[in-house]
Design an enzyme around this catalytic site. Structure first.
Site, short mmCIF file in Angstrom:
data_model
loop_
_atom_site.label_atom_id
_atom_site.label_comp_id
_atom_site.label_asym_id
_atom_site.label_seq_id
_atom_site.Cartn_x
_atom_site.Cartn_y
_atom_site.Cartn_z
N HIS A 39 8.08 4.70 -2.09
CA HIS A 39 7.34 5.43 -1.07
C HIS A 39 8.17 5.67 0.18
O HIS A 39 7.85 6.53 0.99
CB HIS A 39 6.01 4.75 -0.74
N ASP A 41 6.65 1.19 -7.50
CA ASP A 41 7.06 1.48 -6.13
C ASP A 41 8.44 0.87 -5.86
O ASP A 41 8.58 -0.15 -5.18
CB ASP A 41 6.03 0.93 -5.14
N SER A 70 8.22 -1.91 4.97
CA SER A 70 8.26 -1.24 3.68
C SER A 70 9.66 -1.19 3.11
O SER A 70 10.62 -0.85 3.81
CB SER A 70 7.75 0.20 3.81
#
Length: 267
Positions: free
Chosen positions: A74, A120, A212
């Site tokens: 992502h 992911d 992230s």
């Protein structure tokens, strides 16, 4: 059952599914309950700035050899340009050990599902190979599945609290514990797949916005080397400062894909 927040484009855009409210603790510091890293403690840490057609945002990552960075899918989906800083714990201020490099291209996992965080994981190819120093070194990738008995460490430059949108200038880390997937499904239900792993700390310790793509690591027997065992993917829709676990993509589940994509024969 609670629902996860999928960290699509990190701080640029986030969606959450409906969840019941959870009490928050106010003692979160740095990565949420962590402490600042010393210079050279995590020489594989990569600070990544991503530019898409509509936004700019920050992610973390890990150097796995002299020209590839491992991060989340992502973080790189839709990326137009990616800039990486290596060698320094600090995002601002001068540091003679810091280098800034550009990417040639990015590779999100081809089966990444942005609605569920499945697969992911992604890679960033550097435009030019970097030279290793005491402050810039690759990390070994997981050679075996992560056991539930592991005591991993999360690192990152993300928010230090739900109420403070600012990134941490310094790299931070916190020790966490692994939950079995059975335990974590009691929180997130069947959204959690076998290729994900949940971790939690004391009170509200864990990762947050801006973390992230940052690595989850474990120290090998003897304490001399670290292995990359997870990529930060999601946290609870209740917020970072709740006691809900945060979720990582398991590195070991994607070893073959990483090797094939990066054309690496061994780690």
């Amino acid at each position: 059952m609670k629902f996860l927040v999928v960290l699509i484009s990190c701080v640029a855009a986030i969606w959450a599914k409906q969840i019941p409210a959870h009490a928050k603790s106010n003692n979160g510091l740095r990565i949420i309950g962590g402490q600042e890293a010393r210079a050279g403690q995590f020489p594989f840490a990569a600070a990544i700035t991503v530019q898409t057609e509509t936004s700019q945002f920050f992610c973390g990552g890990a150097l796995i050899n002299n020209d590839w960075i491992l991060t989340s899918a992502h973080c790189v989906t839709g990326a137009v340009t990616v800039t990486i800083r290596l060698g320094s714990n600090n995002l601002q201020g001068s540091d003679p050990n810091r280098i800034t490099v550009a990417s040639s291209h990015v590779v999100p996992h081809p089966e990444f599902d942005p609605d569920t965080s499945v697969n992911d994981i992604g890679l960033v190819k550097l435009r030019m190979p970097v030279e290793f120093t005491d402050y810039i070194q690759p990390i070994n990738l997981a050679s075996t599945p992560l056991p539930n008995s592991a005591a991993p460490t999360a690192i990152g430059w993300g928010q230090t609290s739900d109420d403070d949108p600012e990134m941490s200038n310094g790299l931070n880390y916190v020790g966490l514990a692994v939950l079995s997937n059975e335990e974590c499904r009691m929180v997130y239900g069947n959204q959690l797949t076998d290729d994900m792993v949940c971790v939690e700390g004391n009170f509200n310790e864990g990762a947050c916005l801006g973390d992230s793509g940052s690595p989850l690591v474990v120290r090998l027997i003897g304490g001399l080397f670290l292995q990359h065992v997870g990529v930060f993917s999601f946290y609870s829709g209740n917020g970072c400062e709740t006691t809900d676990p945060s979720g990582y993509t398991r590195t070991y589940a994607y070893i073959d894909w990483i090797r094939e994509t990066a054309n690496i024969t061994m780690f």
